[in-house]
Design an enzyme around this catalytic site. Sequence first.
Site, short mmCIF file in Angstrom:
data_model
loop_
_atom_site.label_atom_id
_atom_site.label_comp_id
_atom_site.label_asym_id
_atom_site.label_seq_id
_atom_site.Cartn_x
_atom_site.Cartn_y
_atom_site.Cartn_z
CB SER A 111 53.32 17.10 40.49
OG SER A 111 52.76 16.41 39.40
CE1 TYR A 138 58.48 17.24 37.00
CE2 TYR A 138 56.55 15.81 37.03
CZ TYR A 138 57.14 17.05 37.25
OH TYR A 138 56.39 18.09 37.72
#
Length: 323
Positions: free
Chosen positions: A130, A154
């Site tokens: 990501s 995250y």
Amino acid sequence: MNKEFWENKNVLVTGAGGFKGSHLVEKLSETSAKIISLVRDFEPKSYFETQNLDKRSIVVIGDLKNQKKMADILSKYEITTIFHLAAQPIVTTALINPLETLESNIMGTVHILESARLYSKVNEVVVVSSDKAYGPCEKLPYKEDEKLEGKAPYDVSKSCADLISQVYASSDVFDMPVVIGRCANTFGPGDLNMGRIVPGTLEAIIKNKTLKVRSDGKMVREYIYVKDSVDGYISLAENIDITRGKAFNLASSNVMSVTEIVDRISKVLDRPVKMSILNQAKAEICKQYLDGSRIKNLIGWKPETNFEEAIKQTFDWYKWLLR
């Protein structure tokens, strides 16, 4: 998509029941590949369930945190290709339950790659990372050689999983056929996280309610349609001779602040959106967008879907979901 490439392939898709994973299974089902869908649990309204993708693949129930289970799946089904998408993907959930996020996203990646190293003869491993893996950075857009310095739970989990994948890909270490795809914010049919800005905006329009924006509305992100991101992952696998050992940004030209994308969606659909700015976001990066030139220059890939058309298709799906 090169359908001949997928002949006689046994393809494992981790996170197959999730948002992007289900679209990947759907696309791969157009080929003759044998698809093994790793699913942790079932969500009746998921894209995987509503599109009956269980009938187009072999569904295996399992948790990434169970290394023995992962090894069993890879050896039992003689896996030749892996698309590793499974993760705890929600930023706010990671703040509430960081342990589950870190174990799933970091050790889950270790379990997949180590099982592939020991118990299978894989030819292609695509690890889905990501833009969050980069962490905050003053230099924009992000290029693939930037340091990975996630700060929030995250983001850190994606940085670690990305770096671990590089270890297994390194010719000086395990020299596995691993390629990493770092994707921008993905939207489209099947995203059940209504806390994200695109689903939240469409829900507000459909239900005629006020959209609650948890940030200050000024955070800038890049948005890519799910079918484009899936096409990018497939292209990385099909070109593994060129892409192995490298990381690639899957970018788009859709770079907007939160309020800008809400306004743009409103104009595309010709529907007003009432917003309430809560300014409650914590540990989030102010600006993130990617340089997608490496993948374009090396294998000729770029996203093809027009943003307006993508929003209309997505809106149609949410009208069905929220009917």
